[in-house]
Design an enzyme around this catalytic site. Structure first.
Site, PDB file in Angstrom:
ATOM      1  N   GLY A 118       0.817  -1.218   0.000  1.00  0.00           N
ATOM      2  CA  GLY A 118       0.000   0.000   0.000  1.00  0.00           C
ATOM      3  C   GLY A 118       0.846   1.262   0.000  1.00  0.00           C
ATOM      4  O   GLY A 118       2.068   1.203  -0.156  1.00  0.00           O
ATOM      5  N   SER A 164      -3.695  -3.392  -2.542  1.00  0.00           N
ATOM      6  CA  SER A 164      -4.507  -2.900  -1.433  1.00  0.00           C
ATOM      7  C   SER A 164      -5.957  -3.128  -1.776  1.00  0.00           C
ATOM      8  O   SER A 164      -6.403  -2.725  -2.849  1.00  0.00           O
ATOM      9  CB  SER A 164      -4.257  -1.404  -1.248  1.00  0.00           C
ATOM     10  OG  SER A 164      -5.397  -0.784  -0.711  1.00  0.00           O
ATOM     11  N   ASP A 166      -8.449  -1.692  -0.611  1.00  0.00           N
ATOM     12  CA  ASP A 166      -9.280  -0.485  -0.484  1.00  0.00           C
ATOM     13  C   ASP A 166      -9.365   0.357  -1.753  1.00  0.00           C
ATOM     14  O   ASP A 166     -10.169   1.268  -1.839  1.00  0.00           O
ATOM     15  CB  ASP A 166      -8.743   0.426   0.632  1.00  0.00           C
ATOM     16  CG  ASP A 166      -8.891  -0.217   2.001  1.00  0.00           C
ATOM     17  OD1 ASP A 166      -9.755  -1.097   2.127  1.00  0.00           O
ATOM     18  OD2 ASP A 166      -8.143   0.147   2.918  1.00  0.00           O
ATOM     19  N   VAL A 529     -20.562 -12.962 -23.668  1.00  0.00           N
ATOM     20  CA  VAL A 529     -19.389 -13.575 -23.038  1.00  0.00           C
ATOM     21  C   VAL A 529     -18.180 -13.543 -23.978  1.00  0.00           C
ATOM     22  O   VAL A 529     -17.042 -13.569 -23.533  1.00  0.00           O
ATOM     23  CB  VAL A 529     -19.637 -15.039 -22.577  1.00  0.00           C
ATOM     24  CG1 VAL A 529     -20.752 -15.097 -21.555  1.00  0.00           C
ATOM     25  CG2 VAL A 529     -19.915 -15.959 -23.749  1.00  0.00           C
ATOM     26  N   MET A 573     -15.655 -21.155 -24.733  1.00  0.00           N
ATOM     27  CA  MET A 573     -16.543 -20.515 -25.706  1.00  0.00           C
ATOM     28  C   MET A 573     -15.869 -19.283 -26.323  1.00  0.00           C
ATOM     29  O   MET A 573     -14.722 -18.990 -26.030  1.00  0.00           O
ATOM     30  CB  MET A 573     -17.809 -20.048 -24.996  1.00  0.00           C
ATOM     31  CG  MET A 573     -18.883 -21.095 -24.904  1.00  0.00           C
ATOM     32  SD  MET A 573     -20.308 -20.335 -24.099  1.00  0.00           S
ATOM     33  CE  MET A 573     -21.597 -21.395 -24.675  1.00  0.00           C
ATOM     34  N   ARG A 655      -6.469 -35.528 -20.460  1.00  0.00           N
ATOM     35  CA  ARG A 655      -7.913 -35.513 -20.209  1.00  0.00           C
ATOM     36  C   ARG A 655      -8.472 -34.319 -20.963  1.00  0.00           C
ATOM     37  O   ARG A 655      -7.778 -33.312 -21.133  1.00  0.00           O
ATOM     38  CB  ARG A 655      -8.197 -35.324 -18.717  1.00  0.00           C
ATOM     39  CG  ARG A 655      -7.731 -36.456 -17.835  1.00  0.00           C
ATOM     40  CD  ARG A 655      -8.681 -37.639 -17.904  1.00  0.00           C
ATOM     41  NE  ARG A 655      -8.336 -38.688 -16.960  1.00  0.00           N
ATOM     42  CZ  ARG A 655      -7.449 -39.646 -17.212  1.00  0.00           C
ATOM     43  NH1 ARG A 655      -6.790 -39.656 -18.352  1.00  0.00           N
ATOM     44  NH2 ARG A 655      -7.219 -40.586 -16.316  1.00  0.00           N
ATOM     45  N   MET A 662     -22.063 -23.400 -19.209  1.00  0.00           N
ATOM     46  CA  MET A 662     -21.896 -22.852 -17.860  1.00  0.00           C
ATOM     47  C   MET A 662     -21.203 -21.494 -17.925  1.00  0.00           C
ATOM     48  O   MET A 662     -21.318 -20.670 -17.029  1.00  0.00           O
ATOM     49  CB  MET A 662     -21.135 -23.812 -16.969  1.00  0.00           C
ATOM     50  CG  MET A 662     -19.713 -24.057 -17.422  1.00  0.00           C
ATOM     51  SD  MET A 662     -18.937 -25.304 -16.400  1.00  0.00           S
ATOM     52  CE  MET A 662     -18.144 -24.283 -15.222  1.00  0.00           C
TER      53      MET A 662
END
Length: 780
Positions: A118, A164, A166, A529, A573, A655, A662
């Site tokens: 910070g 930080s 904030d 998206v 996607m 895999r 989703m």
């Protein structure tokens, strides 16, 4: 860019040493920054050292300062907090402590320091730098270092990254950790909302932010809170009356829930603290409402960093290494920060000064000044919040216009937040607002109704599209659409959606030649998206999808941690647009991300497999490969999976995972809620002006190119661009903009995955000054 320059990036750090430390309060995303500093430092040929436990470790030296390796930062990207530890340090505040710290650095030949923390931590770093030559001469006099060592470490370079939660540092739009803290807060607000509605309750939520109201302000925007208390803008003296009146008004309108957000540093006009307990007691005493207080505390600092913070940390880390290695004795200590979506370098002490000026202005009760010093983005948030929360919608609709709102394309999280703010700002302006169900199809069929204030109540936090959305384009239904525009007296159209919303807009422009009814102003708010709408760097919904992909990749990587040597191939996607695959690759630490915009051959695939074979010989025994759904029609996910399985035989097994829909679902992230809310407000303000401009002889007639626009985020500003002008910038066959800013981040992805590729250093952030930034364009 010449070959020499390319080579320079790889040898920039040879013979140099960089130390990285995290200091002060921890923040999610610090690990992403540390990882990037280590890996990019090693890439440039530099040696990189971890300093454990912040400045305390710098002072104590010994085992606290350790050399980092490539593998030592593996698997830390998705961890919250800071892995190398942080501590508040009294010793470093004394000259004696700084003398010990200097000694530890000189002995290791470290002259570059990257501090993540910070404003206090960064100020400390600057003091250290300004004293450096004095400290060295003291050390030399007392015989702790030789003249030769002193000569080698003649000057110290410092770069700061602001970590930080904030977001209280002036000069940067977002500090590392802020977005993740908002995620934690919103998860809790959403959870509280459901219980409060069951009981008709009032909730007072206290969030962190001793001197800065950013978290409280954005939270209240993102959840449609009834009231927010922030230190920068204390309420008027009769706030108790005003607050109680507001609460009972929303109850009378049928709302079962009241939410009041309080920053921990909230004060009244006289500087007296306003606590969450004070507010609760007031509401109970005056209104008798069932009221509960929730103080969020350290939850806000915890948990997994959001995708935004990982990318932010990674980008800033890369930039920090470049700034350090390009530094000279004459360049001031700088802080790397984000403005819009651009990395910039700012003089550290200018930022610290402005940050201090804010505190001073607040202490002296010059609150308007404090608000201005916080910067344009903060002020924008405050203006939109005041509009949406503080105004009673006018009762009469005299002299008003009729504006219709619709969703077009595929569902995207945040669409509802955009509809809500569009509807409410429209009502506040005294307009009649109509909502259209099922996109252009609904406009043709007349599935249109009037929306009142409470129609869109509670919509900000809901995913998908409540109005219903379709991909249908308007052209084939111009006849019916024109008839309904007349029938419902529609004088302006707000279209919230993806690529179809944009192409639909182009068709409306075309149709104006034949149909006068289509000569009404319209504006497209990008929501998809895929992030593939021309004219905008970001679309509503992309951030939510990115976080979903990220979370899934984390889980998948974790599942492999228990098994030996496994590579996962994940399909994302995005149509032909590689944004999701690239950004998720950066955020999840992928080994490769295959996208359409960067064509790849079977040779490239072989190189990637070979790279993973080498990786499996190290301690890191898993690989992650992302593939955008339409990156190549022949090299399908199945093909790549088969190739990896065959080539990896006996070394790793593979895999595959197709993430599918989703990615379109889920509750919108704080970024998407806030972005959508501001876009809706801005679109509606523009609309009122445009309708007024187009009023001729008792009717609306808009026929200029600038009466049909896309509202987009461009670098640092929200801008309206005529759809017809964006035509040149569009690849219609692949439904993507011809130029995309994020492609410049691809080399970072590859370097962080240990590829020997060239980093184009010509695109680096330039030095700017804080004062100039504030008078610039409006940021979101």
């Amino acid at each position: 860019m010449t070959h020499e320059e390319h080579h320079a990036a790889k040898t920039l750090g040879v013979g140099k040493a960089i130390a990285v430390l995290t200091s002060g309060g921890d923040a999610q995303g610090m690990n992403a920054a540390v990882r990037a500093v280590v890996r990019v430092g090693i890439y440039t040929g530099a040696r990189v050292f971890f300093v454990h436990e912040g400045y305390q470790g710098l002072v104590d030296g010994g085992d606290n300062i350790r050399e980092a390796t490539w593998e030592s930062v593996s698997m830390m990207l998705q961890l919250g907090g800071t892995v190398i530890g942080s501590a508040r340090c009294k010793d470093f505040r004394e000259r004696e402590g700084r003398l010990r710290a200097a000694h530890n650095l000189v002995k290791r030949g470290i002259t570059n320091l990257c501090v993540i923390g910070g404003d206090g931590s960064l100020t400390g770093a600057d003091t250290f730098r300004s004293e450096w030559s004095d400290l060295l001469s003291d050390l030399q006099k007392s015989g702790k270092i030789t003249a030769e060592e002193a000569a080698k470490s003649r000057y110290l370079n410092i770069v700061g990254l602001v970590g930080s939660i904030d977001n209280d540092f002036c000069g940067t739009d977002m500090t590392i950790g802020t977005d993740s803290a908002l995620h934690r807060i919103m998860e809790i607000v959403d959870a509280i909302t459901t219980t409060a509605q069951s009981h008709q309750r009032t909730f007072v939520l206290e969030v962190m932010g001793r001197h800065c109201g950013y978290l409280a302000l954005v939270t209240s925007l993102s959840c449609g809170a009834d009231w927010v208390f922030i230190p920068e803008c204390p309420p008027d003296d009769d706030w108790e009356e005003h607050l109680c009146r507001r609460l009972s008004e929303t109850r009378n309108r049928g709302s079962r829930l009241n939410i009041i957000i309080v920053a921990e540093g909230a004060i009244d006009r006289n500087g007296k603290p306003i606590s969450s307990e004070d507010i609760k007691n007031l509401v109970v005493k005056r209104l008798g409402y069932d009221t509960r207080v929730t103080v969020l505390g350290h939850v806000q600092r915890g948990g997994t960093p959001s995708a935004f913070d990982r990318i932010l940390g990674s980008r800033m880390g890369v930039e920090a290494v470049m700034a350090l290695l390009e530094g000279t004795p004459d360049t001031p200590a700088c802080v790397v920060s984000l403005s819009g979506n651009q990395a910039v370098r700012l003089p550290l002490m200018e930022c610290v000064q402005v940050t201090k000026d804010v505190t001073k202005a607040m202490d002296e009760r010059r609150f308007d000044e404090a608000l201005k010093l916080r910067g344009r983005s903060f002020m924008n948030n405050w203006e939109v919040y005041k509009l949406l929360a503080h105004v009673r919608p006018p009762v009469s609709k005299s002299g008003s216009y009729t504006v219709a709102v619709m969703n077009v394309g595929a569902p995207a999280a945040g669409m509802n937040a955009a509809v809500r703010s569009t509807v409410r700002i429209g009502l506040i302006q005294g307009n009649r607002v109509l909502v259209v169900h099922d996109g252009f199809e609904g406009l043709a069929r007349g599935q249109i109704e009037e929306a009142g204030w409470s129609y869109v109540g509670g919509w900000t936090g809901q995913g998908g599209s409540k109005l219903g959305t379709k991909r249908t384009l308007p052209k084939k239904s111009f006849e019916q659409i024109s008839a309904n525009i007349t029938k419902f007296n529609i004088q302006g159209l707000v279209i919230i959606g993806g690529f179809e919303a944009y192409t639909g807009g182009l068709e409306l422009m075309e149709g104006r030649k034949q149909y006068d009814e289509l000569c009404i102003p319209f504006v497209v708010i990008p929501a998809t998206v895929s992030n593939n709408v021309p004219g905008s760097d970001f679309s509503v919904g992309t951030d939510t999808a990115l976080n979903t992909i990220c979370m899934t990749c984390d889980r998948i990587k974790q599942s492999a941690a228990g098994t030996k040597r496994r590579v996962f191939i994940i399909e994302t996607m995005g149509g032909y647009c590689g944004y999701l695959a690239t950004m998720a690759g950066l955020a999840a630490g992928a080994d490769a991300a295959y996208i359409f915009e960067e064509p790849f051959t079977i040779r490239d695939l072989q190189v990637n497999v070979e790279h993973l074979v080498q990786k499996m010989k190290t301690t890191v025994k898993r690989g992650l490969v992302l593939r955008n759904e339409k990156c190549n029609e022949n090299y399908t996910t199945d093909f790549i999976f088969s190739l990896y399985s065959e080539e990896g035989k006996g070394i790793f097994d593979s895999r595959k995972n197709v993430l599918g829909h989703m990615q379109q679902g889920g509750s919108p992230t704080p970024f998407d809620r806030n972005f959508a809310t501001k876009m809706g407000a801005k679109a509606m303000n523009w609309m009122s002006g445009k309708i007024k401009e187009s009023y001729r002889n008792g009717r609306i007639f808009a026929n200029t190119p600038d009466s049909g626009c896309v509202l987009g985020m461009r670098k640092r500003a929200l801008v309206f661009q005529p759809v017809t002008e964006l035509k040149e910038q569009t690849d219609f066959e692949h439904r993507i903009p011809k130029e995309q800013w994020w492609l410049k981040l691809r080399p970072i992805l590859k370097i962080l995955a240990k590829y020997e590729i060239d980093l184009d250093t010509s695109e680096h952030a330039h030095f700017e000054h804080v004062s100039r930034k504030r008078s610039g364009e409006a940021t979101i």
